[in-house]
Design a protein around this motif. Structure first.
Motif, PDB file in Angstrom:
ATOM      1  N   THR A   1       1.066  -0.993   0.180  1.00  0.00           N
ATOM      2  CA  THR A   1       0.045   0.002  -0.115  1.00  0.00           C
ATOM      3  C   THR A   1       0.592   1.251  -0.182  1.00  0.00           C
ATOM      4  O   THR A   1       2.091   1.365   0.133  1.00  0.00           O
ATOM      5  CB  THR A   1      -1.601  -0.149   0.682  1.00  0.00           C
ATOM      6  OG1 THR A   1      -0.135   0.086   2.345  1.00  0.00           O
ATOM      7  CG2 THR A   1      -1.876  -1.389   1.424  1.00  0.00           C
ATOM      8  N   VAL A   2       0.362   2.025   0.094  1.00  0.00           N
ATOM      9  CA  VAL A   2       0.592   3.973   0.141  1.00  0.00           C
ATOM     10  C   VAL A   2       1.487   4.116   1.124  1.00  0.00           C
ATOM     11  O   VAL A   2       3.362   4.579   1.483  1.00  0.00           O
ATOM     12  CB  VAL A   2       0.258   5.078  -0.269  1.00  0.00           C
ATOM     13  CG1 VAL A   2       0.449   6.135  -0.109  1.00  0.00           C
ATOM     14  CG2 VAL A   2      -0.502   4.581  -1.626  1.00  0.00           C
ATOM     15  N   ALA A   3       0.717   3.493   2.194  1.00  0.00           N
ATOM     16  CA  ALA A   3       1.186   3.272   3.861  1.00  0.00           C
ATOM     17  C   ALA A   3       2.702   2.861   3.603  1.00  0.00           C
ATOM     18  O   ALA A   3       3.190   3.331   4.159  1.00  0.00           O
ATOM     19  CB  ALA A   3       0.290   3.114   4.741  1.00  0.00           C
ATOM     20  N   ASP A   4       2.584   1.145   3.317  1.00  0.00           N
ATOM     21  CA  ASP A   4       3.503   0.903   2.935  1.00  0.00           C
ATOM     22  C   ASP A   4       5.472   1.363   2.985  1.00  0.00           C
ATOM     23  O   ASP A   4       6.208   1.036   3.321  1.00  0.00           O
ATOM     24  CB  ASP A   4       3.441  -0.626   2.240  1.00  0.00           C
ATOM     25  CG  ASP A   4       2.677  -1.799   3.182  1.00  0.00           C
ATOM     26  OD1 ASP A   4       2.261  -1.526   4.856  1.00  0.00           O
ATOM     27  OD2 ASP A   4       2.228  -1.831   2.154  1.00  0.00           O
ATOM     28  N   ARG A   5       4.978   2.186   1.827  1.00  0.00           N
ATOM     29  CA  ARG A   5       5.822   2.436   1.224  1.00  0.00           C
ATOM     30  C   ARG A   5       6.796   3.800   1.662  1.00  0.00           C
ATOM     31  O   ARG A   5       7.353   4.382   2.005  1.00  0.00           O
ATOM     32  CB  ARG A   5       5.487   3.633  -0.945  1.00  0.00           C
ATOM     33  CG  ARG A   5       6.389   4.335  -1.388  1.00  0.00           C
ATOM     34  CD  ARG A   5       6.486   4.685  -2.804  1.00  0.00           C
ATOM     35  NE  ARG A   5       5.202   5.837  -2.397  1.00  0.00           N
ATOM     36  CZ  ARG A   5       3.823   6.050  -3.052  1.00  0.00           C
ATOM     37  NH1 ARG A   5       4.019   5.738  -4.882  1.00  0.00           N
ATOM     38  NH2 ARG A   5       3.255   7.140  -2.715  1.00  0.00           N
ATOM     39  N   GLU A   6       4.965   4.881   2.076  1.00  0.00           N
ATOM     40  CA  GLU A   6       5.672   5.575   2.804  1.00  0.00           C
ATOM     41  C   GLU A   6       6.639   5.473   4.461  1.00  0.00           C
ATOM     42  O   GLU A   6       7.561   6.302   4.678  1.00  0.00           O
ATOM     43  CB  GLU A   6       4.497   6.881   3.843  1.00  0.00           C
ATOM     44  CG  GLU A   6       3.823   7.657   2.369  1.00  0.00           C
ATOM     45  CD  GLU A   6       4.267   8.250   1.811  1.00  0.00           C
ATOM     46  OE1 GLU A   6       5.811   9.222   2.759  1.00  0.00           O
ATOM     47  OE2 GLU A   6       5.031   8.009   0.701  1.00  0.00           O
ATOM     48  N   ALA A   7       5.970   4.375   4.967  1.00  0.00           N
ATOM     49  CA  ALA A   7       6.372   4.061   6.506  1.00  0.00           C
ATOM     50  C   ALA A   7       7.788   3.520   6.248  1.00  0.00           C
ATOM     51  O   ALA A   7       9.049   3.759   6.670  1.00  0.00           O
ATOM     52  CB  ALA A   7       5.857   2.611   6.572  1.00  0.00           C
ATOM     53  N   PHE A   8       8.317   2.802   4.598  1.00  0.00           N
ATOM     54  CA  PHE A   8       9.554   2.708   4.262  1.00  0.00           C
ATOM     55  C   PHE A   8      10.395   3.918   3.417  1.00  0.00           C
ATOM     56  O   PHE A   8      11.658   3.619   4.591  1.00  0.00           O
ATOM     57  CB  PHE A   8       9.321   2.233   3.140  1.00  0.00           C
ATOM     58  CG  PHE A   8      10.994   1.380   2.575  1.00  0.00           C
ATOM     59  CD1 PHE A   8      11.896   0.627   2.385  1.00  0.00           C
ATOM     60  CD2 PHE A   8      11.577   2.898   1.300  1.00  0.00           C
ATOM     61  CE1 PHE A   8      12.876   0.164   2.362  1.00  0.00           C
ATOM     62  CE2 PHE A   8      12.860   2.140   0.372  1.00  0.00           C
ATOM     63  CZ  PHE A   8      13.723   0.895   1.254  1.00  0.00           C
ATOM     64  N   VAL A   9       9.858   4.909   3.483  1.00  0.00           N
ATOM     65  CA  VAL A   9      10.938   6.262   3.594  1.00  0.00           C
ATOM     66  C   VAL A   9      11.138   6.965   4.593  1.00  0.00           C
ATOM     67  O   VAL A   9      12.307   7.214   4.791  1.00  0.00           O
ATOM     68  CB  VAL A   9       9.534   7.029   2.598  1.00  0.00           C
ATOM     69  CG1 VAL A   9      10.344   8.513   2.588  1.00  0.00           C
ATOM     70  CG2 VAL A   9       9.888   6.317   1.113  1.00  0.00           C
ATOM     71  N   GLU A  10       9.763   6.851   5.729  1.00  0.00           N
ATOM     72  CA  GLU A  10       9.924   7.687   6.952  1.00  0.00           C
ATOM     73  C   GLU A  10      11.419   6.382   7.601  1.00  0.00           C
ATOM     74  O   GLU A  10      12.593   7.046   8.253  1.00  0.00           O
ATOM     75  CB  GLU A  10       8.688   7.751   7.724  1.00  0.00           C
ATOM     76  CG  GLU A  10       8.218   8.364   7.019  1.00  0.00           C
ATOM     77  CD  GLU A  10       8.302   9.373   7.889  1.00  0.00           C
ATOM     78  OE1 GLU A  10       9.225   9.637   8.056  1.00  0.00           O
ATOM     79  OE2 GLU A  10       8.133  10.210   6.596  1.00  0.00           O
ATOM     80  N   ARG A  11      11.117   5.025   7.964  1.00  0.00           N
ATOM     81  CA  ARG A  11      12.363   4.477   8.200  1.00  0.00           C
ATOM     82  C   ARG A  11      13.673   4.200   7.937  1.00  0.00           C
ATOM     83  O   ARG A  11      15.139   4.345   8.617  1.00  0.00           O
ATOM     84  CB  ARG A  11      11.829   2.669   7.975  1.00  0.00           C
ATOM     85  CG  ARG A  11      12.613   2.030   8.678  1.00  0.00           C
ATOM     86  CD  ARG A  11      12.499   0.863   8.854  1.00  0.00           C
ATOM     87  NE  ARG A  11      12.777   0.533   7.586  1.00  0.00           N
ATOM     88  CZ  ARG A  11      11.045   0.136   7.136  1.00  0.00           C
ATOM     89  NH1 ARG A  11       9.692  -0.065   7.276  1.00  0.00           N
ATOM     90  NH2 ARG A  11      11.554  -1.138   5.595  1.00  0.00           N
ATOM     91  N   GLU A  12      13.771   4.961   6.153  1.00  0.00           N
ATOM     92  CA  GLU A  12      15.097   4.626   5.473  1.00  0.00           C
ATOM     93  C   GLU A  12      16.028   6.005   5.344  1.00  0.00           C
ATOM     94  O   GLU A  12      16.842   6.635   6.245  1.00  0.00           O
ATOM     95  CB  GLU A  12      14.485   4.800   4.198  1.00  0.00           C
ATOM     96  CG  GLU A  12      14.924   3.194   3.849  1.00  0.00           C
ATOM     97  CD  GLU A  12      15.566   2.164   4.264  1.00  0.00           C
ATOM     98  OE1 GLU A  12      17.508   2.110   3.705  1.00  0.00           O
ATOM     99  OE2 GLU A  12      15.329   1.038   4.707  1.00  0.00           O
ATOM    100  N   ALA A  13      15.166   7.080   6.334  1.00  0.00           N
ATOM    101  CA  ALA A  13      15.207   8.761   6.390  1.00  0.00           C
ATOM    102  C   ALA A  13      15.012   9.044   7.910  1.00  0.00           C
ATOM    103  O   ALA A  13      15.666  10.588   8.368  1.00  0.00           O
ATOM    104  CB  ALA A  13      14.235   9.673   5.898  1.00  0.00           C
ATOM    105  N   ALA A  14      15.122   8.209   8.805  1.00  0.00           N
ATOM    106  CA  ALA A  14      15.087   8.256  10.065  1.00  0.00           C
ATOM    107  C   ALA A  14      16.040   8.640  10.543  1.00  0.00           C
ATOM    108  O   ALA A  14      15.782  10.165  11.209  1.00  0.00           O
ATOM    109  CB  ALA A  14      14.444   7.095  11.002  1.00  0.00           C
ATOM    110  N   ALA A  15      17.073   8.759  10.703  1.00  0.00           N
ATOM    111  CA  ALA A  15      18.378   9.281  11.009  1.00  0.00           C
ATOM    112  C   ALA A  15      18.147  10.739  10.693  1.00  0.00           C
ATOM    113  O   ALA A  15      18.997  11.283  11.696  1.00  0.00           O
ATOM    114  CB  ALA A  15      19.756   8.264  11.339  1.00  0.00           C
TER     115      ALA A  15
END
Length: 132
Positions: A72-86
């Motif tokens: 889902t779009v939420a899965d994509r956003e979660a991935f992007v947020e996790r990758e850019a968390a630092a």
């Protein structure tokens, strides 16, 4: 912490004491302006790093692609947020540091107004008694 000592430093000022306080606050304001400038630059750099990390994550081959019956779009956003968390954390810390520097400059500005009034009073008092 002794409040008597702290309040005593503002009692019985001479014109020289008042002038020294004005010079101190002027130097402190200059330093605070420099620090604020540096904090703003750091915040902008951190913001760009965060945005770049988000873009890199979004276009990463590992990024989930939303599709019917799949991610889902939420899965994509979660991935992007996790990758850019630092980078997001660094940006938020840089923002907090810039806000603290702004607060310090505001406080020093307020102190300068009070010190200017005290300086005026000290000068007037010494002029009345004819002392210099």
């Amino acid at each position: 912490m002794s409040y008597e000592w702290e309040s005593a430093q503002f009692d019985s000022w001479t014109p020289v004491d008042a002038e020294n306080a004005m010079r101190w606050v002027l130097r402190a304001m200059h330093d605070a302006q420099q620090q604020l400038r540096e904090m703003r630059d750091a915040e902008v750099e951190a913001k760009h790093a965060h945005e770049s990390a988000r873009r890199n994550a979004f276009f990463s081959p590992d990024c989930p692609k939303p599709e019917r019956g799949g991610f889902t779009v939420a899965d994509r956003e979660a991935f992007v947020e996790r990758e850019a968390a630092a980078e997001r954390r660094a940006y938020e810390l840089a923002t907090a540091a810039r806000e603290a520097a702004q607060d310090r400059l505001r406080v020093l500005n307020s102190q300068s107004v009070v010190l200017a009034a005290l300086n005026k009073n000290v000068q007037a008092a010494f002029n009345v008694v004819g002392a210099r």
